[in-house]
Design an enzyme around this catalytic site. Structure first.
Site, PDB file in Angstrom:
ATOM      1  N   GLU A 291       0.811  -1.239  -0.051  1.00 15.27           N
ATOM      2  CA  GLU A 291      -0.002   0.067   0.123  1.00 15.27           C
ATOM      3  C   GLU A 291       0.841   1.313   0.006  1.00 15.27           C
ATOM      4  O   GLU A 291       0.420   2.310  -0.534  1.00 15.27           O
ATOM      5  CB  GLU A 291      -0.956  -0.236   1.038  1.00 15.27           C
ATOM      6  CG  GLU A 291      -2.177  -0.787   1.155  1.00 15.27           C
ATOM      7  CD  GLU A 291      -3.232  -0.682   2.115  1.00 15.27           C
ATOM      8  OE1 GLU A 291      -3.103   0.253   3.025  1.00 15.27           O
ATOM      9  OE2 GLU A 291      -4.136  -1.284   2.030  1.00 15.27           O
ATOM     10  N   HIS A 320       9.374 -26.365   0.176  1.00 15.46           N
ATOM     11  CA  HIS A 320       8.688 -27.525  -0.644  1.00 15.46           C
ATOM     12  C   HIS A 320       7.754 -27.181  -1.594  1.00 15.46           C
ATOM     13  O   HIS A 320       6.822 -27.908  -2.164  1.00 15.46           O
ATOM     14  CB  HIS A 320       8.287 -28.536   0.236  1.00 15.46           C
ATOM     15  CG  HIS A 320       9.501 -29.166   1.158  1.00 15.46           C
ATOM     16  ND1 HIS A 320      10.173 -29.902   0.718  1.00 15.46           N
ATOM     17  CD2 HIS A 320      10.149 -28.694   2.295  1.00 15.46           C
ATOM     18  CE1 HIS A 320      11.111 -30.340   1.545  1.00 15.46           C
ATOM     19  NE2 HIS A 320      11.069 -29.238   2.534  1.00 15.46           N
ATOM     20  N   LYS A 433     -13.636   1.420  -1.281  1.00 17.12           N
ATOM     21  CA  LYS A 433     -14.332   1.743  -0.232  1.00 17.12           C
ATOM     22  C   LYS A 433     -15.618   2.576  -0.692  1.00 17.12           C
ATOM     23  O   LYS A 433     -16.714   2.372  -0.163  1.00 17.12           O
ATOM     24  CB  LYS A 433     -13.491   2.580   0.881  1.00 17.12           C
ATOM     25  CG  LYS A 433     -12.576   1.872   1.659  1.00 17.12           C
ATOM     26  CD  LYS A 433     -12.065   2.444   2.913  1.00 17.12           C
ATOM     27  CE  LYS A 433     -11.248   1.710   3.875  1.00 17.12           C
ATOM     28  NZ  LYS A 433     -10.588   2.494   4.856  1.00 17.12           N
TER      29      LYS A 433
END
Ligand code: PA5
Length: 464
Positions: A291, A320, A433
């Site tokens: 951000e 792995h 938002k």
């Protein structure tokens, strides 16, 4: 400063042309000095109030420890409601410092409430939380700096109703602590109207830089963690960030190396702790780095589209699954290892004579094995000319975790200054938002709703 930083494998000496030339520090001395100055000059100003958090007034910290510590003693469960910067600090730090299976421990061994950090609004997750909580002994910290975030407000509404139903109005109020900006936002207004206990987040403390404010400290105190030691560790790293010589200033040095790496096409920054306790530090780092540095324009208004995609990885587990890509895939990554010198426990691999195999493991410890595997991965990356560096924590304590947090925040601020961008805004998050408010019919967002609805979804590009 207790942390150690080994950046050998970022340098040309170790990995040839993929690395940074030692002369780069001299060549870029003026640029590095300017970045350092711009961050240090702004400490405590604008969006850099976070720099002052380790030095918060003692009486404020004492009050917070006393009140929240008292809640922690009464609580069977402590629930954090928040998202992004209002959740990842509490989550990453508490996971580092609590017993790794804290919630599963019997009460007498746990010595602190169970912790739930609820940073999503998946309906099944909320329903499952209500299934396991005993509301009579559950206390909630509702955290939203803006006081407006739909996710957190909806969680609050659901749980406050449930509390009132279970406990009645007056008792329910005592189970809520609000952390928000004083004097601003919907949650603050509700908190005042309902009479909740409120802690403030400074106006100039952004979400991802807020872990050492009450956003994190309320939960840490409720869990009985040593808040003062954490702040002392952070203060030590704040002091290290002042160092003028880049070669002695770990946050500035590694910010510069990362920015140099970006210039060499290393567009991915992997954080790979070799300790389960530090697993969620990678989530904290990812938000901070993404951000803060992912920006469309620089401070001169020029379109730059900069940033480095952060990725999380856990040693040894992801050896792995992902290390194959890191060693042989594109030359587009920097791997940062988090290493722990002394784990909080030692586990010996039994020297079982009845098993006629695995002699190389018998009698060794898991502590030796995990650190050998980390060094082996570091070696494999170096051999393949892949940039990597290692941050050593002598042990995982409140002090070293506080240092690490402050290091990450200063490193990010220095990197943003080197990139000449606004490190502290997040227009991309704000856009989402606002679109959510519009779609849910919030007043004042009518034009945004039209914009959202006008976005094209052609039928021919949809399957099913
Ligand atoms: O770092 C940020 O600013 C964001 O990730 C916010 O923390 C997040 O969007 C939540 O915002 P708020 O604390 O206002 O609810």
């Amino acid at each position: 400063m207790k942390l150690r930083f080994d950046y050998n494998n970022m340098m040309e000496d170790a990995i040839g042309k993929e690395g940074v030339k030692p002369s780069a520090f001299v060549k870029n001395a003026a640029r590095i000095a300017a970045a350092r100055k711009s961050v240090l000059d702004n400490r405590g100003k604008g969006w850099q109030e976070w720099c002052e958090l380790p030095f918060a007034p003692a009486d404020e910290i004492d009050e917070l420890i006393a009140y929240c510590g008292g809640i922690g003693k009464k609580a069977e469960s402590f629930v954090v409601l928040g998202i992004g910067g209002s959740a990842l600090g509490p989550l990453s730090v508490a996971s580092s410092l609590l017993h790794l299976r804290h919630n599963e421990l019997p009460k007498e061994k746990r010595k602190a409430p169970k912790l739930y950090v609820e940073d999503n609004i998946d309906p099944e997750r909320m329903a499952s939380l209500l299934d396991v909580l005993d509301l009579k002994t559950a206390y909630f910290n509702v955290i939203t700096k803006s006081g407006e975030t739909s996710e957190t407000l909806s969680q609050f509404l659901i749980l406050y109703s449930a509390l009132k139903e279970e406990l009645g109005l007056e008792e329910a109020k005592k189970h809520i602590i609000v952390t928000t900006t004083i004097g601003k936002g919907t949650l603050y207004d509700v908190a005042v109207a309902e009479g909740f206990k409120v802690y403030g987040v400074g106006k100039g403390v952004g979400g991802r830089f807020s872990v050492l404010s009450p956003v994190g400290l309320v939960a840490f105190a409720a869990l009985g963690l040593d808040v003062k030691a954490m702040l002392a560790g952070a203060a030590a790293q704040a002091q290290a960030a002042e160092e003028q010589d880049v070669l002695k200033n770990p946050a500035l040095l590694t910010a510069f190396l990362q920015v140099e790496a970006m210039g060499k096409g290393k567009n991915i920054s992997v954080l790979m702790p070799y300790a389960d306790s530090l697993k969620y530090m990678a989530d904290f780092y990812c938000q901070l780095w993404a951000e803060s540095l992912g920006k469309a324009t620089d401070l001169n208004g020029k379109t730059v589209h900069v940033g480095q995609t952060p990725a999380k990885s856990l040693g040894v587990t992801d050896q792995h699954s992902q290390v194959q890509l890191y060693t042989e895939g594109p030359f587009d990554k920097v791997v940062t290892f988090l290493a722990v010198d002394e784990f909080r426990t030692t586990v010996v691999i039994s020297d079982d004579k009845s098993v006629d195999a695995c002699d190389f493991l018998k009698g060794r410890t898991l502590n030796e094995l995990i650190n050998a595997e980390r060094r082996a991965t570091e070696f494999a990356l170096k051999k393949a000319d892949r940039m990597n560096y290692t941050i050593y924590l002598p042990e995982v304590t409140e002090e070293t975790v506080g240092e690490l947090l402050m290091y990450f925040m200063y490193q990010t601020a220095f990197a943003g200054a080197l990139l000449n961008i606004d490190t502290f805004n997040q227009p991309g998050v704000e856009e989402g938002k606002k679109a959510t408010f519009a779609m849910l019919g919030r007043g004042g967002y009518e034009a945004k709703l039209q914009e959202v609805n006008a976005a094209v979804h052609k039928k021919e590009y949809i399957i099913g």
